[in-house]
Design an enzyme around this catalytic site. Sequence first.
Site, PDB file in Angstrom:
ATOM      1  N   GLU A 123       0.879  -1.182   0.000  1.00  0.00           N
ATOM      2  CA  GLU A 123       0.000   0.000   0.000  1.00  0.00           C
ATOM      3  C   GLU A 123       0.909   1.222   0.000  1.00  0.00           C
ATOM      4  O   GLU A 123       1.540   1.530   1.006  1.00  0.00           O
ATOM      5  CB  GLU A 123      -0.892  -0.006   1.242  1.00  0.00           C
ATOM      6  CG  GLU A 123      -1.804  -1.214   1.353  1.00  0.00           C
ATOM      7  CD  GLU A 123      -2.905  -1.260   0.299  1.00  0.00           C
ATOM      8  OE1 GLU A 123      -3.084  -0.265  -0.423  1.00  0.00           O
ATOM      9  OE2 GLU A 123      -3.557  -2.307   0.190  1.00  0.00           O
TER      10      GLU A 123
ATOM     11  N   CYS B 171      -2.241   9.242   2.520  1.00  0.00           N
ATOM     12  CA  CYS B 171      -1.971   8.647   1.204  1.00  0.00           C
ATOM     13  C   CYS B 171      -3.111   8.918   0.238  1.00  0.00           C
ATOM     14  O   CYS B 171      -2.898   9.066  -0.952  1.00  0.00           O
ATOM     15  CB  CYS B 171      -1.743   7.153   1.342  1.00  0.00           C
ATOM     16  SG  CYS B 171      -3.121   6.307   2.142  1.00  0.00           S
TER      17      CYS B 171
END
Length: 479
Positions: free
Chosen positions: A254, A288
């Site tokens: 990720e 993010c």
Amino acid sequence: MDGHTDIKTLEHFIGGAWVGASGGETFEVLNPLDDSHYVHAAKGTGADVRAAVAAAKAAFTNYKETTPTERERWLLRIAEIMEARQKDLIDCLIDEIGSPVQKAMFEFTKGLTMLRAAAGMCRNVRGETIPSDRPGTFSMSIREPLGVVAVITPFNVPLIKTTRLVANALAVGNTVVHLPSEMAPHLSILFAEIVAEAGVPAGAYNVVTGLGVEIGDDLTGHADVDFVTFTGSTVVGQHINEICAKNKTPATLELGGKSATLVMADADLDTVMPLAARSIFMFGGQACIGSSRFYVERPIYNEFVKRFSMIAGKVGMGDLRDPATVIAPIISQRQRQRVKDHIADAVAKGAHVAAGGAFEGNRCQPTLLTDVSETMTVCKTETFGPVTSIYPIDSYEEGLEKANDSEYGLSSAIFTKNIDRAFHFARNINAGMCHINGPTIHDEAHVPFGGNGESGVGREGTDADLEAMTELKWVTVQL
Ligand code: NAD
């Protein structure tokens, strides 16, 4: 375990015991708000990582035989103890990584959900019966845990990532070695205390603190690590991907993002504006899935920039313990320089600063850039600060094309009343996630969370992790 955190130097948690670094060294963690000393932590070595992997491997033999009822009880108990230790966790999120209390509470609440959702996985580790061409054969698949899972977490959402990934791994019968960010070791040590108090068997969860750059390869390249789940920067993720590919270790990555939001002319700006602000300013843009690109249809472009600038000027930058505060300090000196460089580069090349643009102490003001062009670093590269670019577009097609002009592919959003267009966007945007009339920042325990391209490989969440962190075995019985 009570009182462990009064000790100024944090220790590793290996095989159910607190141990110092084998090399005897520690490293310092600074409070990012003012760079004051926060804590010292054991500076892990390769030997410490190997000890943790050995402990996790040894524990796996018995842990994989535990019943769903036992694992469910441990996970729910962790959530209960977390609630009792809410203040410790919130204080840590504020003082260790500079979370405004609003964001710390968001993480805390999400963390509880992650644990409780993971508890629901324990009874769902299922295979199936399969018809056989061979007469008298009973054929089935059984789903088994993999073994030792390496969990590597970033600084920005340490509690969400720790609760989700550790709980999901433990729920399906794996044991864990956790390498937390060197900027957030205390949070994981608090979590380890809670795991120990909950009665999780010794060795099922181990934490080694230290510098990822020094000991990360000892973990991801270890022959006894059966799965790696990494959240962090694309550059480190790429490195880990290469190690895992060489060793054939499955991994979920990720990574970073440059998520785009399209705002079409039919969107209701009263609804859009607070969501747009949340998309990029939450935790000072250190998310993010933050939206660092806005593509706005020309008829509403000027109004959008005007309203966004007004909001940006009012975003809370006060005491981190004030619920109205949104903007966090940028985590480190190196990251602050990166944010400053991105703004300076854009300005030098002709960008207009519509709001913010400067630092106040270690915090960057909410910053809006217009007239951003391709030659500017901020256009294509992740900044990881409260900085976003607003671009005018003349059509939906242009917006989609520009949104897709990125090596990243994490989250995305479109604001419009046109349902056909919204779904066309959802189907054609190159991103792992798309939110129609909602902000790019959105996460839930059971959704497939993750990105494409430079944003990563694989998905996390209860269902995705159940598949990723287990393996099917084919079993037949000849009757
Ligand atoms: P980072 O890559 O610097 O560090 C992440 C982790 O990697 C830390 O635990 C660090 O110790 C470890 N590490 C460093 N070198 C290693 C190595 N060689 N082997 C193994 N581990 C190593 O990232 P960060 O600054 O902590 O976090 C910010 C980044 O994370 C941003 O790019 C952000 O977009 C990304 N992020 C992504 C998601 C997502 O779900 N996609 C969520 C949060 C953050």
